[in-house]
Design a protein around this motif. Structure first.
Motif, PDB file in Angstrom:
ATOM      1  N   VAL A 418      33.802  30.152  42.683  1.00 26.84           N
ATOM      2  CA  VAL A 418      33.860  29.203  41.570  1.00 26.84           C
ATOM      3  C   VAL A 418      32.486  28.561  41.369  1.00 26.84           C
ATOM      4  O   VAL A 418      31.645  28.561  42.271  1.00 26.84           O
ATOM      5  CB  VAL A 418      34.912  28.091  41.816  1.00 26.84           C
ATOM      6  N   HIS A 419      32.294  28.013  40.171  1.00 24.82           N
ATOM      7  CA  HIS A 419      31.053  27.332  39.812  1.00 24.82           C
ATOM      8  C   HIS A 419      31.360  25.835  39.700  1.00 24.82           C
ATOM      9  O   HIS A 419      31.980  25.391  38.735  1.00 24.82           O
ATOM     10  CB  HIS A 419      30.541  27.874  38.480  1.00 24.82           C
ATOM     11  N   GLN A 454      45.286  29.586  33.270  1.00 22.98           N
ATOM     12  CA  GLN A 454      44.018  30.299  33.080  1.00 22.98           C
ATOM     13  C   GLN A 454      43.546  30.026  31.665  1.00 22.98           C
ATOM     14  O   GLN A 454      44.270  30.282  30.699  1.00 22.98           O
ATOM     15  CB  GLN A 454      44.203  31.798  33.327  1.00 22.98           C
ATOM     16  N   GLY A 457      37.565  31.521  28.402  1.00 21.91           N
ATOM     17  CA  GLY A 457      36.191  31.208  28.806  1.00 21.91           C
ATOM     18  C   GLY A 457      35.182  31.689  27.794  1.00 21.91           C
ATOM     19  O   GLY A 457      35.517  32.183  26.712  1.00 21.91           O
ATOM     20  N   THR A 461      33.202  35.005  31.261  1.00 21.61           N
ATOM     21  CA  THR A 461      33.531  33.973  32.241  1.00 21.61           C
ATOM     22  C   THR A 461      34.998  33.562  32.114  1.00 21.61           C
ATOM     23  O   THR A 461      35.480  33.286  31.012  1.00 21.61           O
ATOM     24  CB  THR A 461      32.640  32.729  32.047  1.00 21.61           C
ATOM     25  N   LYS A 463      37.973  30.852  33.230  1.00 19.32           N
ATOM     26  CA  LYS A 463      38.160  29.489  33.715  1.00 19.32           C
ATOM     27  C   LYS A 463      39.600  29.279  34.155  1.00 19.32           C
ATOM     28  O   LYS A 463      40.537  29.827  33.556  1.00 19.32           O
ATOM     29  CB  LYS A 463      37.799  28.464  32.628  1.00 19.32           C
ATOM     30  N   TYR A 464      39.742  28.468  35.223  1.00 18.34           N
ATOM     31  CA  TYR A 464      41.066  28.145  35.747  1.00 18.34           C
ATOM     32  C   TYR A 464      41.266  26.637  35.717  1.00 18.34           C
ATOM     33  O   TYR A 464      40.331  25.880  35.970  1.00 18.34           O
ATOM     34  CB  TYR A 464      41.201  28.627  37.195  1.00 18.34           C
ATOM     35  N   ARG A 465      42.477  26.221  35.379  1.00 15.21           N
ATOM     36  CA  ARG A 465      42.841  24.823  35.548  1.00 15.21           C
ATOM     37  C   ARG A 465      43.546  24.702  36.884  1.00 15.21           C
ATOM     38  O   ARG A 465      44.596  25.300  37.095  1.00 15.21           O
ATOM     39  CB  ARG A 465      43.725  24.313  34.417  1.00 15.21           C
ATOM     40  N   ALA A 537      39.056  21.816  35.325  1.00 16.36           N
ATOM     41  CA  ALA A 537      38.790  23.174  34.852  1.00 16.36           C
ATOM     42  C   ALA A 537      37.550  23.695  35.580  1.00 16.36           C
ATOM     43  O   ALA A 537      36.484  23.075  35.529  1.00 16.36           O
ATOM     44  CB  ALA A 537      38.564  23.183  33.346  1.00 16.36           C
ATOM     45  N   ILE A 538      37.706  24.838  36.267  1.00 17.64           N
ATOM     46  CA  ILE A 538      36.618  25.419  37.050  1.00 17.64           C
ATOM     47  C   ILE A 538      36.385  26.851  36.595  1.00 17.64           C
ATOM     48  O   ILE A 538      37.331  27.634  36.443  1.00 17.64           O
ATOM     49  CB  ILE A 538      36.939  25.406  38.564  1.00 17.64           C
ATOM     50  N   ALA A 539      35.115  27.182  36.378  1.00 22.58           N
ATOM     51  CA  ALA A 539      34.761  28.545  35.963  1.00 22.58           C
ATOM     52  C   ALA A 539      34.679  29.456  37.182  1.00 22.58           C
ATOM     53  O   ALA A 539      34.173  29.058  38.242  1.00 22.58           O
ATOM     54  CB  ALA A 539      33.437  28.545  35.218  1.00 22.58           C
ATOM     55  N   GLU A 540      35.190  30.680  37.027  1.00 24.12           N
ATOM     56  CA  GLU A 540      35.089  31.655  38.110  1.00 24.12           C
ATOM     57  C   GLU A 540      33.633  32.115  38.227  1.00 24.12           C
ATOM     58  O   GLU A 540      32.925  32.241  37.223  1.00 24.12           O
ATOM     59  CB  GLU A 540      35.998  32.847  37.833  1.00 24.12           C
TER      60      GLU A 540
END
Length: 779
Positions: A418-419, A454, A457, A461, A463-465, A537-540
């Protein structure tokens, strides 16, 4: 009030006049400082050359080519000269001279063992006005107590004259310099200057009594600024002595040049005096009220600012300094090859807990930064399961110390990379988990992470919540207290528990989560416990392997090329020890200096490849050291890393503006230090073969020798499930499944243990090799 206004005007006029006079004095001081620095550097260069084996040999045939090359290299000296004890000498202009300087004062002082700088003199060999910088030449033998000769470097008066002539207050001012005898070194009146045919007259002996008096003060090494009559008019004379040489510099300014600037003040005072008579009744009450409020506000602000500054400074240095030693030594131990796996595990826990303690110390500092809107998030790629597991291990230790259960429940579909801003997310989670453990005396604390959705993005990219929740079976929070728990310095619950924290944790935590575009939610019931949760919210990320595993898989053991010399300047021994013990095993030559003055001298003598300096040291601080380094010709381009525990961004920016190349926070992190060394010195690291590579070799050899005799594999269905998880890189789910295998069948314990060990090393290739082999064998 009119009388008060008059005296106020007189006081303001006096203050303004003193300020103008002070500017004149500072102009002279500027010139003196510049000459002092130039002379000091030349003196150190002469002393350094005098200690070389070439000069100590007193063999002119050997020393001549070397000294001529040094004249050209340094480009500040007119000649270098070696003089024997009988006064005969050789120099780089004429070689051997038939003249003798035994009567020269600077030669006699140097032969007596004292380095010194002479008054300007007319050279007997060249006829040029020069300044001699002389120092004794000592024998290598410890039995010799007297110098075996004198080494000197002669410089022209031109640089001193240039600095003195640059001193100005306005176009009608001028400056001059006197030597120890009251004779002019530099003066706009050519009749007062020495020539080959006519020596300069001493100002101590000329008819002008006022100049006599000033010259006497200058010769006596006094300093000040005075108004006196010179050449028939009143003039101000500001004079300051030098320390390196027995000289003094003065600046002469016509009285009108200074006092004319008071005319505007006089004019304003006249107008104000007229207005005061007509407006005094109206303004008296208003002015009294405003002054009282202003003083009250200013006093309160000054008190608060002083207390805050003192608190920040004390916290920064008094707490960060011992933490620098703790974290530094932990990092040194982690780099050791001699620690067993349990020892490495416990040292790693020390390092993690020390980092957590540092995070707690930063809480108050972070709150002030957040309120001033100076705190920013800095996300980067990270391996998410191992990040969460590290937090769980820290909290597991705390829970065990209280005798309660800690449950870690990560979802099986968590993204691998994750970023995110790891530092701030760790701070948020540790605050929430720490509070849950703190207020729970029996039962358990549950840390749950799950993917809620999900999100679309940008481009490729994803993104996941993700929802992160902390649930406890503690004392709970009343509805009235729920409204206050996120306020700074507010602490709820029993008084004995309130003493365990600062009351800032939840306030900072909520503001950090809000910076992540979310908010913290809470539900609680008295006697049953509380649940805190938030969704972000996090980007993979796909580059987590390079950023997160580089240090684990590759340990630096050296660098390519010639050895590099690092000068470490710090007044605290523990700070110097950490740097030295980190860098010496890698092949660096680390030289330590206990203060800035010693550091400057060693830098000039050694010319290191890089300097690491603290900021706050007694006598000369790090800012002054950086400025001296940048103004010393031979080392002006040396790379400088400024390392300090100061939390003030102004100090960091000021150190870079002064000439530092990069800034390194204390406590020092080994990876950050090595990154800065690589950047500043252009290093190519040499890496040790990684532990996983060695284990891969050992494991391959082990599995070739009938693995079925050693390990009992699970069913083919379980092996296929493990293969799918390994191909996805879901090490967290593999760990969970390994625990289940061990619980269901004791015969599977060796296999589960092997699988667990490989999963903790995040070695996907080795896990696939193991599973594929057992799957084929089973089928």
């Amino acid at each position: 009030m009119s009388i008060s206004a008059y005296f106020s005007y007189e006081a303001a006029r006096k203050i303004t006049l003193e300020e103008l006079r002070g500017r004149a004095f500072l102009e002279v001081q500027r010139g003196v400082d510049e000459i002092e620095e130039w002379l000091h550097v030349r003196k150190v260069e002469v002393q350094t050359l005098a200690q070389t084996s070439t000069v100590r040999s007193l063999d002119w045939s050997v020393a001549e080519p070397y000294l001529k090359s040094e004249v050209n290299r340094i480009n500040e000296f007119f000649i270098f000269q070696i003089t024997t004890p009988d006064g005969s000498y050789f120099n780089t202009k004429i070689g051997r001279s038939n003249k003798n300087i035994k009567d020269r004062d600077y030669f006699q002082k140097a032969l007596a063992g004292k380095s010194n700088i002479s008054d300007p003199f007319i050279s007997r060999s060249t006829g040029i006005s020069l300044i001699a910088i002389a120092t004794p030449i000592w024998s290598n033998s410890s039995k010799s107590r007297s110098p075996i000769g004198v080494f000197q470097g002669n410089v022209k008066v031109d640089h001193v004259a240039k600095v003195v002539n640059s001193l100005r207050y306005d176009k009608n001012s001028y400056a001059f310099a006197l030597n120890s005898q009251g004779e002019a070194i530099v003066h706009p009146n050519s009749t007062l200057m020495s020539t080959l045919e006519k020596p300069a007259p001493s100002l101590l002996k000329i008819p002008d009594r006022n100049l006599n008096a000033i010259a006497q003060r200058m010769v006596n090494k006094q300093q000040g600024i005075q108004l006196m009559e010179i050449d028939g008019t009143k003039k101000y004379i500001a004079y300051v002595p030098l320390r390196e040489a027995n000289w003094s510099v003065a600046l002469v300014i016509p009285r009108q040049s200074i006092e004319s600037r008071l005319q505007f003040l006089d004019f304003i005072a006249l107008i104000v005096g007229g207005l005061t008579v007509t407006m005094i009744t109206v303004l008296s009450r208003v002015q009294a009220f405003e002054q009282a409020q202003l003083k009250k506000s200013k006093a309160a602000a000054d008190t608060a600012n002083h207390a805050k500054s003192e608190f920040l400074a004390n916290m920064s240095h008094e707490l960060r300094t011992p933490l620098n030693g703790i974290l530094g030594c932990a990092q040194i131990l982690l780099r050791s090859k001699n620690l067993s796996e349990p020892q490495q595990y416990h040292v790693n826990i020390i390092e993690q807990c020390g980092s957590h303690l540092l995070t707690l110390i930063n809480d108050i500092l972070d709150l002030s930064k957040i309120e001033a809107r100076k705190l920013e998030l800095h996300p980067h790629d990270v391996h998410f399961p191992s990040f969460l597991q590290g937090i769980g291990e820290i909290c597991q230790i705390r829970a065990e110390q209280k005798g309660i259960l800690f449950v870690y429940e990560p979802a099986s579909n968590l993204p691998t990379g994750v970023h995110v801003d790891v530092k701030r997310l760790r701070q948020v989670l540790l605050n929430l988990l720490g509070n849950a453990i703190k207020f729970t005396d029996e039962g358990k604390v549950t840390f749950k992470i799950e993917v809620i959705d999900q999100l679309p993005g940008d481009g490729e990219t994803v993104k996941y919540r993700i929802r992160l929740s902390v649930e406890d079976t503690g004392i709970g929070i009343t509805p009235r207290e729920l409204d206050k728990i996120f306020l700074p310095f507010e602490q709820v619950g029993e008084k004995k528990r309130q003493t365990e924290g600062t009351g800032l944790g939840l306030a900072i935590t909520r503001q950090l989560v809000q910076m992540m575009d979310s908010d913290i939610h809470v539900k609680s019931q008295i006697g049953e416990g509380s649940t805190f949760w938030f969704e972000i919210a996090i980007a993979e990320a796909s580059e987590w392997m390079q950023s997160g595993m580089a240090a684990l898989k590759k340990q630096i053991i050296g660098f390519e090329g010639s050895p590099r010399t690092i000068l470490m300047v710090d007044d605290r021994w523990e700070n110097r020890t950490v740097i030295t013990n980190l860098l010496q095993p890698l092949g660096f030559n680390v030289v330590e200096a206990t203060n800035a003055k010693e550091g400057l001298e060693k830098a000039i003598a050694l010319k290191p490849d890089l300097v690491i300096t603290d900021l706050f040291m007694p006598e000369m601080d790090g800012f002054e050291l950086i400025q001296h380094l940048r103004h010393t010709p031979d080392i002006a381009d040396v790379k400088i890393i400024v390392s300090s525990a100061s939390v003030f961004e102004t100090d960091q920016n000021r150190s870079l503006e002064a000439g530092g190349d990069t800034f390194l926070n204390k406590p020092v992190q080994a990876d950050e230090l090595l990154d800065q060394l690589e950047f500043n010195l252009g290093l190519a690291w040499i890496y040790q073969q990684s532990q996983s590579e060695e284990q891969r070799i050992n494991f391959s050899a082990m599995t070739r020798d009938s693995p079925s005799d050693k390990l009992t594999p699970p069913s083919p269905d379980v092996l296929r499930e493990l293969l799918i998880l390994a191909k996805k890189g879901n090490f967290n789910a593999i760990l969970k499944l390994a625990d289940q295998l061990e619980e269901t069948d004791i015969n599977l314990a060796p296999f589960a243990n092997q699988l667990r060990q490989l999963a903790r090393q995040f070695d996907e290739e080795l896990i696939l090799n193991l599973l594929t082999q057992y799957e084929v064998k089973t089928v």
